[in-house]
Structures are given as C-alpha cells and as structure tokens.
Design a protein around this motif. Structure first.
Motif, PDB file in Angstrom:
ATOM      1  N   SER A 137       0.854  -1.291  -0.053  1.00 49.95           N
ATOM      2  CA  SER A 137      -0.022  -0.013  -0.106  1.00 49.95           C
ATOM      3  C   SER A 137       0.838   1.230   0.126  1.00 49.95           C
ATOM      4  N   VAL A 138       1.827   1.008  -0.470  1.00 50.71           N
ATOM      5  CA  VAL A 138       3.150   2.430  -0.524  1.00 50.71           C
ATOM      6  C   VAL A 138       2.060   3.533  -1.247  1.00 50.71           C
ATOM      7  N   ARG A 139       1.379   3.438  -2.431  1.00 50.35           N
ATOM      8  CA  ARG A 139       0.804   4.513  -2.930  1.00 50.35           C
ATOM      9  C   ARG A 139      -0.460   4.977  -2.460  1.00 50.35           C
ATOM     10  N   GLN A 140      -0.762   4.372  -1.314  1.00 50.84           N
ATOM     11  CA  GLN A 140      -1.786   4.894  -0.365  1.00 50.84           C
ATOM     12  C   GLN A 140      -1.205   6.168   0.557  1.00 50.84           C
ATOM     13  N   TRP A 141      -0.002   5.805   0.967  1.00 52.55           N
ATOM     14  CA  TRP A 141       0.578   6.622   1.909  1.00 52.55           C
ATOM     15  C   TRP A 141       1.613   7.924   1.076  1.00 52.55           C
ATOM     16  N   ILE A 142       2.113   7.287  -0.005  1.00 52.76           N
ATOM     17  CA  ILE A 142       3.044   8.240  -0.672  1.00 52.76           C
ATOM     18  C   ILE A 142       2.299   8.517  -2.253  1.00 52.76           C
ATOM     19  N   ASP A 143       1.552   9.401  -2.132  1.00 49.70           N
ATOM     20  CA  ASP A 143       0.763   9.628  -3.467  1.00 49.70           C
ATOM     21  C   ASP A 143       1.153  10.818  -4.020  1.00 49.70           C
ATOM     22  N   GLY A 144       2.271  11.387  -4.146  1.00 47.78           N
ATOM     23  CA  GLY A 144       2.855  12.420  -4.774  1.00 47.78           C
ATOM     24  C   GLY A 144       2.744  12.088  -6.442  1.00 47.78           C
ATOM     25  N   PRO A 145       3.020  13.355  -7.280  1.00 48.38           N
ATOM     26  CA  PRO A 145       3.160  13.210  -8.595  1.00 48.38           C
ATOM     27  C   PRO A 145       4.448  11.976  -9.061  1.00 48.38           C
ATOM     28  N   VAL A 146       5.485  12.016  -8.301  1.00 51.33           N
ATOM     29  CA  VAL A 146       6.451  11.186  -8.572  1.00 51.33           C
ATOM     30  C   VAL A 146       6.926  10.375  -7.268  1.00 51.33           C
ATOM     31  N   LEU A 147       7.099   9.018  -7.615  1.00 46.25           N
ATOM     32  CA  LEU A 147       7.344   8.191  -6.542  1.00 46.25           C
ATOM     33  C   LEU A 147       8.664   7.979  -6.659  1.00 46.25           C
ATOM     34  N   VAL A 148       9.645   8.243  -5.435  1.00 48.04           N
ATOM     35  CA  VAL A 148      10.890   7.890  -5.606  1.00 48.04           C
ATOM     36  C   VAL A 148      11.277   6.964  -4.407  1.00 48.04           C
ATOM     37  N   GLY A 149      12.037   5.646  -4.942  1.00 44.60           N
ATOM     38  CA  GLY A 149      12.189   5.004  -3.645  1.00 44.60           C
ATOM     39  C   GLY A 149      13.595   3.932  -4.322  1.00 44.60           C
ATOM     40  N   SER A 150      14.074   3.154  -3.289  1.00 42.95           N
ATOM     41  CA  SER A 150      15.135   2.441  -3.446  1.00 42.95           C
ATOM     42  C   SER A 150      15.506   1.399  -2.348  1.00 42.95           C
ATOM     43  N   LYS A 151      16.142   0.425  -2.517  1.00 45.92           N
ATOM     44  CA  LYS A 151      16.559  -0.442  -1.497  1.00 45.92           C
ATOM     45  C   LYS A 151      17.773   0.115  -0.833  1.00 45.92           C
ATOM     46  N   VAL A 152      17.817   0.074   0.359  1.00 52.69           N
ATOM     47  CA  VAL A 152      18.924   0.753   0.996  1.00 52.69           C
ATOM     48  C   VAL A 152      19.754  -0.038   2.231  1.00 52.69           C
ATOM     49  N   LEU A 153      20.916   0.135   2.449  1.00 55.65           N
ATOM     50  CA  LEU A 153      21.608  -0.440   3.488  1.00 55.65           C
ATOM     51  C   LEU A 153      21.518  -2.056   3.416  1.00 55.65           C
ATOM     52  N   GLY A 154      21.242  -2.516   2.256  1.00 50.67           N
ATOM     53  CA  GLY A 154      21.024  -4.077   2.234  1.00 50.67           C
ATOM     54  C   GLY A 154      19.765  -4.461   3.025  1.00 50.67           C
ATOM     55  N   GLY A 155      18.987  -3.916   3.417  1.00 52.11           N
ATOM     56  CA  GLY A 155      18.117  -4.637   4.533  1.00 52.11           C
ATOM     57  C   GLY A 155      16.994  -4.046   4.568  1.00 52.11           C
ATOM     58  N   GLY A 156      16.275  -2.961   3.658  1.00 51.83           N
ATOM     59  CA  GLY A 156      15.365  -2.156   3.776  1.00 51.83           C
ATOM     60  C   GLY A 156      14.800  -1.377   2.547  1.00 51.83           C
ATOM     61  N   GLN A 157      13.645  -0.619   2.561  1.00 49.07           N
ATOM     62  CA  GLN A 157      13.429  -0.148   1.453  1.00 49.07           C
ATOM     63  C   GLN A 157      12.849   1.237   1.919  1.00 49.07           C
ATOM     64  N   VAL A 158      12.978   2.373   0.823  1.00 48.19           N
ATOM     65  CA  VAL A 158      12.708   3.743   1.398  1.00 48.19           C
ATOM     66  C   VAL A 158      11.754   4.201   0.145  1.00 48.19           C
ATOM     67  N   TYR A 159      10.537   4.835   0.622  1.00 45.91           N
ATOM     68  CA  TYR A 159       9.582   5.660  -0.468  1.00 45.91           C
ATOM     69  C   TYR A 159       9.487   6.735   0.040  1.00 45.91           C
ATOM     70  N   CYS A 160       9.369   7.874  -0.946  1.00 44.55           N
ATOM     71  CA  CYS A 160       9.160   9.157  -0.662  1.00 44.55           C
ATOM     72  C   CYS A 160       8.690   9.879  -2.107  1.00 44.55           C
ATOM     73  N   ASP A 161       8.241  11.255  -1.925  1.00 43.59           N
ATOM     74  CA  ASP A 161       7.847  11.767  -3.157  1.00 43.59           C
ATOM     75  C   ASP A 161       8.368  13.197  -3.226  1.00 43.59           C
ATOM     76  N   TRP A 162       9.025  13.597  -1.980  1.00 44.23           N
ATOM     77  CA  TRP A 162       9.710  15.033  -1.956  1.00 44.23           C
ATOM     78  C   TRP A 162       8.650  15.987  -2.215  1.00 44.23           C
ATOM     79  N   SER A 163       7.477  15.880  -1.744  1.00 41.78           N
ATOM     80  CA  SER A 163       6.413  16.780  -1.923  1.00 41.78           C
ATOM     81  C   SER A 163       5.948  17.351  -0.695  1.00 41.78           C
ATOM     82  N   VAL A 164       5.428  18.512  -0.484  1.00 42.72           N
ATOM     83  CA  VAL A 164       5.078  19.253   0.717  1.00 42.72           C
ATOM     84  C   VAL A 164       3.436  18.894   0.854  1.00 42.72           C
ATOM     85  N   ARG A 165       2.757  18.258   1.651  1.00 42.39           N
ATOM     86  CA  ARG A 165       1.407  17.885   1.536  1.00 42.39           C
ATOM     87  C   ARG A 165       0.526  19.048   1.964  1.00 42.39           C
TER      88      ARG A 165
END
Length: 439
Positions: A137-165
């Motif tokens: 449900s990432v898009r339910q919480w991070i619903d900005g125009p551009v979804l940015v994400g990656s696997k980090v530190l070999g043990g997790g994922q980060v999602y953001c949209d760099w927008s101010v709600r």
C-alpha cells in the motif's frame, strides 16, 4: 595536564549520536531557521522542556536528547544556521503519518514556529509483520506526482515523493526487511538530514536569481562604458569614464555580500551527496532512486547557484581590469601633461637666463659709462689746475680696465649670492639634518 580544549574537542566525535530505535516507530522532524535571531533556537528548546516536564539543558548546549517514557523521545540539535527537533514514538497500529510523535506536545509551543519552520517531515519505520501490508500500500501513503524509492543498506526499502502535503509535512516510508541493530535509527537520521541540508542548500537559489538580474543590469551598464573606452580620445572624457567605472565597481562589490550564502550552499550540497552515498542504494524496478531524483531535480538548482556566482566573480574581474586599464591611461595622460609643463618651465628658465645675460651686459655698459664719466670729470678738473694731463686721452686709456673691473665685480657679487643655493642640494644628498626638514 591536558589543554583546556581537549575534552570539548574530543567530545565532538560523540556530540550527535544516532537515534536508538527498535521496532516500528513514527517520527516527526522539524528544522527551525531564524535568520538574524539565533536566540530563538534555545528559547524553543527551553520552552518545550518547561511545558512537558523535561530537564532544562545547560547554557550553550548544542545537542540534547531526552525521553518522556519508554515509547517517546526527543532529539534536538543546534547547527550553525538552524536547529532541529526530532520526536519519535513507538507505533502499534497502522495509522501511518498521523501526529502520534508530537501529539503530547502543547499546541502553544508550536505557535513559536510561526515564520521559522523550514522543514517538516513525517517518517514511518515499519518492521515486523506489518512490512508486507505496508509494501503493498505504498501508493496509499506516498501519493505525490513522482514516487521515489530504493533498497537501502542491504536490508530495507525507502519510499518518498519529495512533496509538501496540505498539512505542511513531507513523507518518508521506510520498510524494515532486515535491518541490523540500530540501522533503522541511522537510516531515518540520514533521510531527514538529506531533506534538511537540501533545503538549506536551496536558500542560495533565490539569492542567485536576484543576483543574476542585478548582473544583467550591470552588464548593460558596462558595455557602453567599454565602447567609450575604445573610442575615447579626450583626456577629460577618460576621467569621467574612470569615475563611472569606479561607481560600477562599487555596485559589484556590494553584491559580494552574498558570498557567505553561496559558500554555505556548497557545503550543504556536499553533505546531501555524502548522506545519499551512505544509503548504498539499489534500484527498485520502475522507480527512480533518491540519487537519480536529486541528480535531475536538485543538481540543476545547485549548478545555477554556482554559475551565477562564477559569473559575478568574472564580471567583477572584468570591471577591475577595465578600471586598471583606464587608470593607467589617465596616469599616462597626466605624465604627458607633467612633461609638457616641465618643458615649458625649462624654456621659460632658458629665456630668463638669456634675459639675465642681456641685463648683465647692459649693466656692465651702464656702470662703466658712469665710472668713466666720473673719471672724465676728475681728469678735466686736474687739467684745469694745470696738471700735465690730457683728459680725453686718460679717459680713453681707462675704458678697457674699467669695463673689465666692472665685469669682475658683478661676477663676484653674483657668485656670493649663488653659493648658498648651490650648497643646498649637496646637503640634501649628504643626508644632513637640514635635509629632513626641507623634505
């Protein structure tokens, strides 16, 4: 035995520890920027401590950590230009991005943020059994125009949209697949530092835009001046051009007050890139990484700032060179005027010398004439007394001796008056006490 700075400098390595987080947490991060009012940072911290019952920090504190209970904690840091408040609370439900971390803070304290809140972020670190549902449900919480994400530190994922709600917050969703001990806290801190330093770096962008417009105006003013320098033939015009160029140089120098802002921007940019590097990102298919997003959106703004400042320095150098060239031309013109003046003075002195010689010749003739006239009168008187003397013959014989005697007398008199003047330059060259007084 130790230097009085040893303890404080050694403690700098441990002055800003990472957050200690376990399990799912909600985090709210605020950066306070109060340009020209540095006292507001400690004032806000002390006010928070008084309102919530925390211990009051000592004066000059740059880092403060405290807990209200086992599930809620505060981390405060004082930086050169800003301060940050980070509230962390344990999450036991799926009501993500709510005001859980700061719900216990009195609303009156937040009113002190008026006009000073520069960054506001809400983060959710999801771990345990909730990770699967959060990932779906990432898009339910991070619903900005551009979804940015990656696997980090070999043990997790980060999602953001760099927008101010609309609520004034940015959002970061972090999914803990297999973080090692305290990796979650370090990751969250790196993420909110990326956003905070990014915003601080961008403070130079409006300054760069304003500076660019000012440079355009100055460029328009410089072009006709340079053309006038190239075509100018009159020395009076050169002096006027020098004054106008000097005024232009002063205006350019007044713009140099922005140098501190651009230097800080470069430093913040380096911190942003360093924090992104520390994430050790791996691509999630179909989603740009944080590094890629920053390369496309953040880097151009920083390049604009660098280009405008480089343009300012180049323009200032051009004006300085133009001022130097014109000043050299004015100095050469002044030297030519001085040379002509000295030549005129030399010609005047030569004319005076020739006139003086003529006057001296006339003086010899006049004085000799009067001496011979007096001698003639004497000779005639002696002749009247029946002295055996021919007055005209005696007068004729005295002409040459009288003329020579008068010439010698005038030259000796001239030499006595000229001696002190000829001695004066010698005393100056010899370094006599009188030379210093004359100088």
């Amino acid at each position: 035995m130790d230097h009085f700075l040893r303890a404080s400098l050694a403690g700098e390595l441990h002055a800003r520890p990472f957050l200690r987080i376990g399990g799912s947490v909600a985090l709210a991060h605020f950066a306070i920027y109060a340009d020209g009012d540095p006292s507001v940072h400690e004032a806000l911290l002390r006010s928070l401590c008084r309102l919530t019952g925390l211990a009051i920090p000592a004066d000059g504190t740059t880092h403060y950590s405290a807990r209200w209970n086992e599930e809620k904690q505060l981390k405060w840091e004082r930086h050169t230009e800003f301060s940050t408040f980070t509230f962390v609370a344990q999450r036991h439900d799926a009501d993500y991005f709510s005001d859980l971390p700061s719900a216990h803070i009195p609303s009156e304290w937040f009113r002190g943020f008026e006009g000073k809140r520069f960054v506001a972020i809400r983060m959710e670190l999801v771990s345990g059994d909730s990770t699967g549902a959060a990932r779906q449900s990432v898009r339910q919480w991070i619903d900005g125009p551009v979804l940015v994400g990656s696997k980090v530190l070999g043990g997790g994922q980060v999602y953001c949209d760099w927008s101010v709600r609309p609520d004034g917050f940015s959002r970061f969703l972090v999914i803990d697949d297999d973080f090692r001990e305290e990796q979650g806290g370090r990751l969250l801190q790196r993420l909110y530092e990326i956003e905070t330093y990014r915003m601080m770096a961008l403070l130079a962008l409006p300054v760069a835009r304003e500076l660019g417009r000012s440079l355009d105006e100055l460029q328009s003013a410089l072009q006709p001046l340079m053309h006038s320098m190239d075509t100018s033939q009159g020395r009076r015009n050169d002096a006027e051009l020098l004054v106008r160029l000097t005024h232009l140089a002063v205006r350019i120098e007044s713009l140099a007050g922005s140098s501190g802002r651009f230097s800080a921007s470069r430093a913040y940019e380096k911190l942003v890139l360093a924090r992104i590097q520390e994430l050790r990102e791996e691509r999630i298919e179909g989603v740009p990484t944080i590094a890629e997003f920053m390369e496309r959106r953040f880097a151009p703004a920083m390049e604009t700032c660098k280009t405008v400042w480089a343009r300012h320095e180049q323009f200032a150098g051009r004006v300085a060179r133009a001022v130097d060239l014109l000043r050299t031309r004015v100095n050469l013109a002044q030297e030519e005027d001085t040379t002509r003046l000295l030549e005129g003075m030399n010609q005047t002195a030569q004319s005076q010398l020739r006139l003086q010689h003529a006057v001296e010749g006339l003086s010899v003739a006049a004085i000799s004439y009067y001496v011979l006239s007096l001698a003639s009168a004497g000779f005639k008187a002696l002749h009247t007394l029946h002295f055996p003397l021919d007055p005209e013959l005696a007068e004729g014989l005295l002409i040459v001796p009288v003329v020579l005697l008068v010439m010698r007398t005038i030259r000796r008199s001239k030499g006595r008056h000229a001696a002190p003047r000829s001695e004066w330059p010698t005393s100056r060259r010899s370094g006599s006490p009188g030379a210093g007084v004359c100088d």
